[in-house]
Write a protein that holds these residues in place. Structure first.
Motif, mmCIF file in Angstrom:
data_model
loop_
_atom_site.group_PDB
_atom_site.id
_atom_site.type_symbol
_atom_site.label_atom_id
_atom_site.label_comp_id
_atom_site.label_asym_id
_atom_site.label_seq_id
_atom_site.Cartn_x
_atom_site.Cartn_y
_atom_site.Cartn_z
ATOM 1 N N PRO A 60 72.060 49.115 -102.095
ATOM 2 C CA PRO A 60 72.097 50.567 -102.342
ATOM 3 C C PRO A 60 73.269 51.271 -101.676
ATOM 4 O O PRO A 60 73.881 52.162 -102.271
ATOM 5 C CB PRO A 60 70.757 51.035 -101.765
ATOM 6 N N MET A 61 73.610 50.876 -100.447
ATOM 7 C CA MET A 61 74.704 51.528 -99.738
ATOM 8 C C MET A 61 76.007 51.426 -100.520
ATOM 9 O O MET A 61 76.756 52.415 -100.651
ATOM 10 C CB MET A 61 74.890 50.920 -98.345
ATOM 11 N N TYR A 62 76.282 50.250 -101.056
ATOM 12 C CA TYR A 62 77.530 50.052 -101.803
ATOM 13 C C TYR A 62 77.432 50.584 -103.223
ATOM 14 O O TYR A 62 78.455 50.911 -103.828
ATOM 15 C CB TYR A 62 77.933 48.584 -101.759
ATOM 16 N N PHE A 63 76.237 50.703 -103.764
ATOM 17 C CA PHE A 63 76.042 51.390 -105.045
ATOM 18 C C PHE A 63 76.469 52.847 -104.899
ATOM 19 O O PHE A 63 77.195 53.388 -105.742
ATOM 20 C CB PHE A 63 74.572 51.283 -105.474
ATOM 21 N N PHE A 64 76.016 53.490 -103.827
ATOM 22 C CA PHE A 64 76.390 54.886 -103.587
ATOM 23 C C PHE A 64 77.880 55.014 -103.267
ATOM 24 O O PHE A 64 78.538 55.955 -103.716
ATOM 25 C CB PHE A 64 75.558 55.472 -102.440
ATOM 26 N N LEU A 65 78.422 54.067 -102.510
ATOM 27 C CA LEU A 65 79.843 54.099 -102.173
ATOM 28 C C LEU A 65 80.697 53.963 -103.435
ATOM 29 O O LEU A 65 81.705 54.660 -103.584
ATOM 30 C CB LEU A 65 80.176 52.979 -101.181
ATOM 31 N N ARG A 66 80.289 53.072 -104.349
ATOM 32 C CA ARG A 66 81.020 52.886 -105.607
ATOM 33 C C ARG A 66 81.037 54.179 -106.420
ATOM 34 O O ARG A 66 82.082 54.583 -106.940
ATOM 35 C CB ARG A 66 80.373 51.760 -106.418
ATOM 36 N N ALA A 121 73.524 59.542 -96.429
ATOM 37 C CA ALA A 121 72.993 59.724 -95.074
ATOM 38 C C ALA A 121 71.513 59.354 -95.034
ATOM 39 O O ALA A 121 71.036 58.729 -94.074
ATOM 40 C CB ALA A 121 73.197 61.167 -94.617
ATOM 41 N N TYR A 122 70.778 59.728 -96.083
ATOM 42 C CA TYR A 122 69.350 59.377 -96.172
ATOM 43 C C TYR A 122 69.184 57.857 -96.257
ATOM 44 O O TYR A 122 68.309 57.275 -95.600
ATOM 45 C CB TYR A 122 68.719 60.047 -97.392
ATOM 46 N N ASP A 123 70.048 57.206 -97.028
ATOM 47 C CA ASP A 123 70.016 55.747 -97.142
ATOM 48 C C ASP A 123 70.218 55.086 -95.781
ATOM 49 O O ASP A 123 69.490 54.155 -95.401
ATOM 50 C CB ASP A 123 71.111 55.289 -98.121
ATOM 51 N N ARG A 124 71.197 55.558 -95.007
ATOM 52 C CA ARG A 124 71.452 54.988 -93.675
ATOM 53 C C ARG A 124 70.299 55.318 -92.718
ATOM 54 O O ARG A 124 69.959 54.502 -91.854
ATOM 55 C CB ARG A 124 72.767 55.543 -93.112
ATOM 56 N N PHE A 125 69.707 56.510 -92.869
ATOM 57 C CA PHE A 125 68.579 56.896 -92.025
ATOM 58 C C PHE A 125 67.412 55.926 -92.213
ATOM 59 O O PHE A 125 66.824 55.435 -91.240
ATOM 60 C CB PHE A 125 68.153 58.326 -92.359
ATOM 61 N N VAL A 126 67.080 55.639 -93.475
ATOM 62 C CA VAL A 126 65.975 54.717 -93.750
ATOM 63 C C VAL A 126 66.324 53.314 -93.276
ATOM 64 O O VAL A 126 65.492 52.621 -92.671
ATOM 65 C CB VAL A 126 65.621 54.707 -95.253
ATOM 66 N N ALA A 127 67.566 52.867 -93.514
ATOM 67 C CA ALA A 127 67.981 51.503 -93.162
ATOM 68 C C ALA A 127 67.916 51.261 -91.659
ATOM 69 O O ALA A 127 67.539 50.162 -91.217
ATOM 70 C CB ALA A 127 69.398 51.245 -93.672
ATOM 71 N N ALA A 141 65.562 52.034 -108.883
ATOM 72 C CA ALA A 141 65.181 53.218 -109.663
ATOM 73 C C ALA A 141 65.439 54.501 -108.875
ATOM 74 O O ALA A 141 65.953 55.492 -109.427
ATOM 75 C CB ALA A 141 63.708 53.125 -110.047
ATOM 76 N N LEU A 142 65.098 54.500 -107.585
ATOM 77 C CA LEU A 142 65.327 55.679 -106.756
ATOM 78 C C LEU A 142 66.816 55.971 -106.624
ATOM 79 O O LEU A 142 67.230 57.139 -106.660
ATOM 80 C CB LEU A 142 64.703 55.487 -105.375
ATOM 81 N N CYS A 143 67.621 54.928 -106.472
ATOM 82 C CA CYS A 143 69.077 55.113 -106.369
ATOM 83 C C CYS A 143 69.625 55.817 -107.611
ATOM 84 O O CYS A 143 70.430 56.755 -107.499
ATOM 85 C CB CYS A 143 69.773 53.763 -106.193
ATOM 86 N N LEU A 144 69.198 55.370 -108.791
ATOM 87 C CA LEU A 144 69.663 55.975 -110.037
ATOM 88 C C LEU A 144 69.185 57.423 -110.153
ATOM 89 O O LEU A 144 69.929 58.303 -110.603
ATOM 90 C CB LEU A 144 69.173 55.158 -111.235
#
Length: 312
Positions: A60-66, A121-127, A141-144
Motif C-alpha cells: 500500500p505504501m508504494y501504491f500511494f507513492l506511485r 500519513a494514515y497508512d504509516r500510522f497504522v503500519a 479495496a480500501l487503498c482504491l
C-alpha cells in the motif's frame, strides 16, 4: 449568465506577465527551468515505473507513492510547459477559459495531492502504531477507495472555487502579474467586492491544507512516540527511513501552499508570491523523488535491481 455577458470575458484574454523583468536573461532562465522540468519528469516517472515493476514494492505504501508521483507529473505539466513557452513567446496571452481550466486543474491536482499525503500519513500510522492489524486494515479495496476519494474531493472543491472566482467581473486590467493563473493573482484583478470569494478561498484552504496538515502532524506525533518505544536500533532506523521522506515532503508542500493561500487579498504581494510559487511548482516537485529514494533503502534497492536487469 449576467456576469459573463457584462464582462465579455468568454471572448476576452488574460495577459500573463510572468518574469518580464528578466527579459535579458530569458534564454538562461528558460534553459535552467527546462532542465529542472525534465529532471522532475524523469524522477517521478522512475518512481512510477519501479513501483509498478518491482515485486518487492507491491505494498500500500508504494501504491500511494506511485499515485502521488503520477499526480505530481500532471501537476507540473499543467503549469511548467506554458511557463516555459512564455519565456520564448512574444505573445503571453491566455484565453479566459484557458485560464479558468489551468486554475481548476492546478487546484484540483494540488488538492488531490494534499489529501493523498494525508492518506499516506494514515497508512504509516497504522503500519507503525498498529502493525499486527495493518494487513487487515489497509486492504487493496480500501487503498482504491481512499485514492478515489482524495481525487474526487480535490476536483470537486477546485471546480466550486474556480467557478466562484471566474464569475467575478474583470472590468479593468486583465494583466496577471504571475507566471500562471493562480488564485490570488486572478482574484486581485476583480473589480467588485471579493470578500465572499475570499471567505470561500479560506474555507477551501481549511479543507485542503490546514485540516489535513494538522492531522498529518498529529499522526506523526503518535508515530514518533511509537518509534521511540522500539527497542531495536535497526527497527527504529527502518521506521524512521520510511517516514522521514513523507514528513519532509508534507512540510514542503503544505508550508508553501499555506503561505500563499491562507492570506487575505490585502496581503497579496506579487513578486514574493511568484518566488514562492516557483518553489512549489518547480523546485519541490524535482526534490520529491530524491527525498523518497535517498531516504528509502527499498526504493534504492529496487532501482539498483532495475538497472542491473537492464545490463547497466
Amino acid at each position: 449568465m449576467g456576469p459573463w455577458k457584462k464582462n465579455h470575458t468568454l471572448n476576452s484574454e488574460f495577459i500573463i506577465l510572468g518574469f518580464g523583468d528578466l527579459a535579458e536573461l530569458k534564454i538562461l532562465v528558460f534553459g535552467l527551468f527546462l532542465i529542472m522540468h525534465l529532471v522532475t519528469l524523469a524522477g517521478h516517472t522512475t518512481i512510477v515505473l519501479i513501483t509498478l515493476i518491482d515485486s518487492c514494492l507491491q505494498t500500500p505504501m508504494y501504491f500511494f507513492l506511485r499515485n502521488l508521483s503520477t499526480i505530481e507529473i500532471c501537476y507540473t505539466l499543467v503549469i511548467v510547459p506554458n511557463m516555459l513557452a512564455n519565456f520564448l513567446s512574444r505573445s503571453q496571452q491566455m484565453p479566459f477559459l484557458g485560464c479558468a481550466l489551468q486554475m481548476h486543474l492546478f487546484v484540483a491536482l494540488g488538492g488531490a495531492e494534499c489529501f493523498l499525503l494525508l492518506v499516506m500519513a494514515y497508512d504509516r500510522f497504522v503500519a507503525i502504531c498498529n502493525p499486527l492489524r495493518y494487513t487487515l486494515t489497509i486492504t487493496r479495496a480500501l487503498c482504491l477507495q481512499l485514492l478515489t476519494l482524495a481525487c474526487l474531493s480535490g476536483f470537486a472543491l477546485s471546480l466550486t472555487l474556480t467557478v466562484l472566482i471566474f464569475l467575478l467581473p474583470f472590468c479593468q486590467s486583465h494583466e496577471i502579474n504571475h507566471f500562471f493563473c493562480d488564485i490570488p493573482a486572478v482574484l486581485f484583478l476583480a473589480c467588485s467586492d471579493t470578500r465572499a470569494n475570499e471567505v470561500a478561498v479560506f474555507l477551501v484552504c481549511m479543507l485542503i491544507l490546514l485540516i489535513p496538515f494538522l492531522l498529518i502532524l498529529l499522526s506523526y506525533g503518535f508515530i514518533i512516540a511509537a518509534i521511540l518505544r522500539i527497542h531495536s536500533g535497526e527497527g527504529r532506523s527502518k521506521a524512521f527511513s520510511t517516514c522521514a521522506g513523507h514528513l519532509l515532503v508534507s512540510l514542503l508542500h503544505y508550508g508553501c501552499a499555506i503561505f500563499i493561500y491562507s492570506r487575505p487579498k490585502s496581503c497579496y504581494t506579487p513578486e514574493q508570491d511568484k518566488i514562492v510559487s516557483l518553489v512549489y511548482t518547480n523546485v519541490t516537485p524535482m526534490l520529491y523523488p530524491m527525498i523518497y529514494s535517498l531516504r528509502n533503502k527499498e526504493v534504492k534497492g529496487a532501482l539498483r535491481r532495475l538497472l542491473e536487469s537492464r545490463g547497466c
